[in-house]
Design a protein around this motif. Structure first.
Motif: not given
Length: 253
Positions: A82, A86, A92, A139-142, A145, A154-156
């Motif tokens: 995760v 990224r 994107e 959020q749409d681009h993950d 969270k 952050r996810t990245s």
């Protein structure tokens, strides 16, 4: 020897309490730069350790080499997937790379970050509605969270977006912010400088690679240590003379 993240943190917490019995788990979390709730989850092994939190713990507690290796060995495989780099696809990048989105991703890494959209809006000098719009995109681009309790993560650990012709308007907006800073920020807190040289277009490709390397090394230098503000580094290399093409180049085109 600690076998879990919780055990590792409990040992470090106990060491700090031995020096200062008044230290609490909340102040321990503040020292590390994460929320008390998130620290509680880590200490009780209710949340997997990610690169993002490991980095904060290493720097805040000034861990030695052996301790660093131990802590990094406790990062979960899932979390590593995760929190990797990224690389955004072209479509994107077109939506994500506006300065507000990138600023939000980085302000989440500052030491005093508060997971509150009003706080973010005030710190970036933009409207609350714009912050909400940006979070919807992220959020749409993950890329972020938001938990049920309002926590933001952050996810990245790093986001890379290619610059294309379609994203040039985002680069223009960054230049506009740079011009604003030139007028409103005192020189000790910014840098606006340039150099003019005579060269040949054949060297530009290599120059671009050198700029990328310079950017990477300077980013590593700036991000090492306390994080109090979010800065943007903008480098421009462009011709002042009209580019002349040879007959062979014109023919090939």
């Amino acid at each position: 020897m600690a076998e879990t993240v919780g055990q590792f943190l409990k040992v470090k917490f106990a060491e700090l309490r031995a020096e200062n019995p008044q230290i609490s788990l909340r102040s321990f979390a503040a020292m590390v730069g994460i929320s008390a709730g998130r620290m509680n989850e880590l200490v009780h092994d209710k949340r997997a350790l990610s690169d993002f939190y490991a980095e904060k713990i290493v720097k805040a507690l000034k861990l030695n080499l052996q301790e660093k290796r131990k802590l990094y060995s406790l990062i979960s495989t899932k979390a590593r997937k995760v929190n990797s780099i990224r690389v955004l696809a072209d479509n994107e990048g077109l939506h994500v790379r506006c300065w507000e989105n990138l600023a939000i991703l980085n302000i989440m890494r500052t030491d005093d970050f508060e997971p509150d959209m009003n706080w973010i809006a005030k710190r970036l000098g933009i409207s609350l509605s714009r912050v909400q719009e940006c979070f919807k995109i992220l959020q749409d681009h993950d890329l972020v969270k938001i938990s049920e309790d309002g926590g933001m993560e952050r996810t990245s650990s790093r986001v890379v977006a290619k610059t294309t012709g379609a994203t040039s308007h985002h680069e223009r907006r960054k230049l506009e912010k740079s011009m604003e800073a030139m007028e409103t920020i005192a020189p000790p807190f910014r840098n606006h400088s340039s150099v003019t040289v005579a060269t040949t277009p054949e060297k530009i490709k290599e120059a671009n690679e050198k700029i990328k390397e310079f950017r990477r090394k300077l980013a590593e230098f700036l991000e090492d240590g306390p994080k109090k503000e979010v800065y943007s580094l903008t480098i421009n290399l462009f011709p002042l003379t009209e580019i002349r093409t040879t007959d062979s180049e014109s023919t090939n085109e």
